[in-house]
Design an enzyme around this catalytic site. Structure first.
Site, PDB file in Angstrom:
ATOM      1  N   LYS A 117      33.013  49.179  33.632  1.00 17.02           N
ATOM      2  CA  LYS A 117      34.293  48.472  33.478  1.00 17.02           C
ATOM      3  C   LYS A 117      34.654  48.344  32.013  1.00 17.02           C
ATOM      4  CE  LYS A 117      35.381  44.896  36.546  1.00 17.02           C
ATOM      5  NZ  LYS A 117      35.032  43.569  37.131  1.00 17.02           N
TER       6      LYS A 117
HETATM    7  C1  E4P Z   1      37.001  41.974  39.573  1.00 15.85           C
HETATM    8  O1  E4P Z   1      36.789  43.100  39.143  1.00 15.85           O
HETATM    9  C2  E4P Z   1      37.631  40.935  38.766  1.00 15.85           C
HETATM   10  O2  E4P Z   1      36.879  40.688  37.629  1.00 15.85           O
HETATM   11  C3  E4P Z   1      37.854  39.692  39.592  1.00 15.85           C
HETATM   12  O3  E4P Z   1      38.464  40.055  40.808  1.00 15.85           O
HETATM   13  C4  E4P Z   1      38.663  38.627  38.878  1.00 15.85           C
HETATM   14  O4  E4P Z   1      38.989  37.587  39.755  1.00 15.85           O
HETATM   15  P1  E4P Z   1      39.553  36.178  39.257  1.00 15.85           P
HETATM   16  O5  E4P Z   1      40.922  36.386  38.688  1.00 15.85           O
HETATM   17  O6  E4P Z   1      39.588  35.321  40.469  1.00 15.85           O
HETATM   18  O7  E4P Z   1      38.614  35.693  38.191  1.00 15.85           O
END
Ligand code: E4P
Length: 301
Positions: A117
Site C-alpha cells: 500500500k
Molecule cells: C483500508 O484499506 C483502509 O485503510 C480502511 O478501509 C480505512 O477505513 P476508515 O476510514 O474507517 O479508517
C-alpha cells in the site's frame, strides 16, 4: 442464507479490514471464506497483542514494530484467498518515493500474497510505478477523487501485475459528500481503460454501503469485522434489483452528490492533480497512530 452460500452469490471479493489474525479466523468461520485482508498503521496499532504490550508500558523500537507487523501479516497470509494481504509502508509527507520503494520491496518479501500500500500522492505513485515494474503488486490507498484514480491508472499502465485502488467511502461521507458516488464515477471512468486497475472499496462503515457495493458489482470490498458481523446477524442479505442506496449521513440528511467528470485516462501522470486534503490528513493520522506505539518520537523513514 448460510455463510457457506454467500460466496456463490457474490461477484465481489470480500477482504477483512483489520490488523488481528484472530478476527480473520473468526470471519472465515462466519462467512466460510475470506478473499483477502487490508491492514494499515492504525489497524496494526490496535492489534490486541500490540495494545497489550503498550498497556504494560512497552514502547516498540522501529525494528520491533516492523517485526510485529511482519508477524501479524504472516499469520493472516495463509488464511485468505487470492485477494491477498495489503501491507502499508510507513510514510509521512516528507518520505521520498525511493524510501517508500525500499520498504515496499522488503514488505513484499514477507509473504507470498502481499500487496504493497502506497499513498495516493505523487511520491506514492512514483513508488508504485517503480514497484510494478519490478513485479510488486500494489494497492494505492487514501484515494478520494476521480482524478487521483486516473493518476493510479496512468502510473501503473505498463504493469503485468494486478493493481488495486482504494477509494475511501466513509471518510467522504464524514464530510457530507456521497462516497458511493466516487466508486461509481471511478468504475465508469475505468470502462474506457484496459482493466489493469481493480477497484477495492474501502472505509466501509455500514451494511447499506456494503450492499451498494454489491449492487454496483464492485470487484473488491474491504470490510471491518463489525460490519461483517452485523451483515451476518441479518442473514447475509443481498441487494435485490430494486435496491436503492439512500446516501444519507448518521442524522438522516442527504449526502452531497459527487458529479462525474470526463477525464482522459491516456495522459501522463503529471497531467493529474492528485491533491486532496483527506489524503494529507489520512497520512498524518497513520503517522500519529504509528508513532504512538514507538519508543520515542522518531520520524518515519
Ligand atoms: C483500508 O484499506 C483502509 O485503510 C480502511 O478501509 C480505512 O477505513 P476508515 O476510514 O474507517 O479508517
Amino acid at each position: 442464507m448460510m455463510g457457506t452460500q454467500v460466496k456463490e452469490r457474490l461477484k465481489t471479493k470480500i477482504l477483512v479490514d483489520g490488523g488481528d489474525p484472530e478476527e480473520t479466523r473468526r470471519m472465515k468461520s462466519l462467512l466460510g471464506f475470506v478473499d483477502g485482508q487490508t491492514t494499515n498503521p492504525s489497524l496494526i496499532a490496535k492489534n490486541p497483542e500490540v495494545q497489550h504490550r503498550l498497556a504494560t508500558g512497552h514502547k516498540f523500537s522501529l525494528e520491533e514494530q516492523e517485526q510485529e507487523y511482519k508477524r501479524i501479516v504472516q499469520q493472516i497470509s495463509p488464511l485468505v484467498g487470492d485477494g491477498g494481504v495489503s501491507i502499508e509502508v510507513f510514510a509521512d509527507l516528507k518520505t521520498t518515493s525511493e524510501q517508500m520503494l525500499v520498504q515496499g520491496q522488503d514488505m513484499f518479501s514477507w509473504i507470498p500474497n502481499a500487496y504493497i500500500k502506497y499513498p495516493c500522492t505523487h511520491k506514492g505513485l512514483d513508488a508504485a510505478q517503480m514497484s510494478v515494474s519490478q513485479g510488486i503488486r500494489v494497492n494505492i490507498t487514501l484515494c478520494f477523487s476521480q482524478e487521483q484514480a486516473a493518476g493510479v491508472y496512468a502510473a501503473t499502465k505498463t504493469t503485468k501485475v494486478p493493481v488495486y485502488v482504494s477509494p475511501f467511502i466513509g471518510r467522504l461521507d464524514d464530510l457530507g459528500e456521497n462516497g458511493m458516488d466516487l466508486i461509481k464515477n471511478i468504475q465508469k471512468m475505468y470502462q474506457a481503460g484496459d482493466g489493469h486497475v481493480h477497484v477495492l472499496a474501502a472505509s466501509i462503515r455500514s451494511i447499506d454501503q456494503l450492499l451498494a457495493c454489491f449492487a454496483l458489482g464492485v470487484e473488491l470490498v474491504t470490510v471491518p469485522t463489525k460490519v461483517l458481523e452485523a451483515w451476518a446477524a441479518k442473514g447475509f442479505p443481498m441487494p435485490d434489483q430494486d435496491f436503492i442506496y439512500k446516501g444519507v449521513d448518521v442524522a438522516g440528511n442527504a449526502l452531497r452528490p459527487i458529479p462525474y467528470r470526463s477525464i482522459n485516462l491516456n495522459q501522463p501522470l503529471d497531467a493529474f492533480d492528485l491533491r486532496h486534503d483527506l489524503t494529507k490528513k489520512g497520512i498524518e493520522k497513520f503517522v500519529e497512530d504509528f508513532e504512538n506505539t514507538i519508543r520515542q518520537s522518531v520520524s518515519v523513514r
